[in-house]
Design a protein around this motif. Structure first.
Motif, PDB file in Angstrom:
ATOM      1  N   LEU A 181      34.618  28.516  17.445  1.00 54.67           N
ATOM      2  CA  LEU A 181      34.507  27.331  16.581  1.00 54.67           C
ATOM      3  C   LEU A 181      35.592  27.322  15.511  1.00 54.67           C
ATOM      4  N   ASN A 182      35.931  28.483  14.972  1.00 59.46           N
ATOM      5  CA  ASN A 182      37.003  28.534  13.973  1.00 59.46           C
ATOM      6  C   ASN A 182      38.332  28.100  14.586  1.00 59.46           C
ATOM      7  N   GLN A 225      21.576  28.296  16.489  1.00 58.60           N
ATOM      8  CA  GLN A 225      22.888  28.181  15.827  1.00 58.60           C
ATOM      9  C   GLN A 225      23.124  26.753  15.335  1.00 58.60           C
ATOM     10  N   ASP A 281      31.512  32.011  16.725  1.00 59.79           N
ATOM     11  CA  ASP A 281      32.220  31.690  15.475  1.00 59.79           C
ATOM     12  C   ASP A 281      33.728  31.701  15.682  1.00 59.79           C
ATOM     13  N   GLU A 282      34.214  32.685  16.443  1.00 64.80           N
ATOM     14  CA  GLU A 282      35.662  32.757  16.720  1.00 64.80           C
ATOM     15  C   GLU A 282      36.111  31.493  17.451  1.00 64.80           C
ATOM     16  N   ARG A 288      26.870  35.411  18.395  1.00 58.36           N
ATOM     17  CA  ARG A 288      27.174  34.543  17.261  1.00 58.36           C
ATOM     18  C   ARG A 288      28.627  34.738  16.820  1.00 58.36           C
ATOM     19  N   ARG A 289      29.082  35.991  16.815  1.00 61.16           N
ATOM     20  CA  ARG A 289      30.445  36.267  16.364  1.00 61.16           C
ATOM     21  C   ARG A 289      31.487  35.682  17.326  1.00 61.16           C
TER      22      ARG A 289
END
Ligand SMILES: CC(C)(COP(=O)(O)OP(=O)(O)OC[C@H]1O[C@@H](n2cnc3c(N)ncnc32)[C@H](O)[C@@H]1OP(=O)(O)O)[C@@H](O)C(=O)NCCC(=O)NCCS
Length: 90
Positions: free
Chosen positions: A46-47, A75, A43-44, A39-40
């Protein structure tokens, strides 16, 4: 990339064509799975894509990868109707 000391324990690759973003090869070492690393890493990605102005991101999931598909669905990702995956061998 996620690292533990000198060991690479998770990876993700992403990019975009100016309009759509793509995530490739998200993978976490089995010994490190279910700790939030996938997930992390996502997230990186997608950010980064969000800050590049990308509004939609796509992933290809093999139809025999049920665990992978479950991760994406949890997700919030959805199957794309009206699209046919196509490819060619070079
Ligand atoms: C898919 C993958 C990257 C997930 O990595 P991970 O670090 O285990 O994922 P996370 O710990 O961040 O999981 C986040 C959430 O996703 C869901 N999830 C993750 N793996 C799951 C599984 N096998 N089954 C069901 N839900 C799952 C859960 O909701 C989880 O939260 P929880 O642990 O609190 O229940 C990892 O299983 C992997 O490397 N698989 C092999 C490679 C692969 O299939 N990559 C995807 C290619 S499309």
């Amino acid at each position: 990339m996620a690292i533990d000391g000198a060991a690479i324990v998770g990876v993700a690759l992403c990019g975009h064509d100016g309009r759509r973003g793509y995530v490739y090869h998200l993978a976490v070492d089995p010994a490190y799975q279910r700790c939030g690393l996938g997930r992390r890493l996502l997230d990186e990605c997608l950010n980064g894509l969000r800050s590049a102005g990308v509004k939609r991101v796509i992933i290809m999931v093999a139809d025999d990868n049920q665990r992978g598909a479950e991760f994406w669905k949890r997700q919030g990702w959805e199957e794309i109707s009206g699209a046919i995956p196509m490819g060619i061998d070079l």
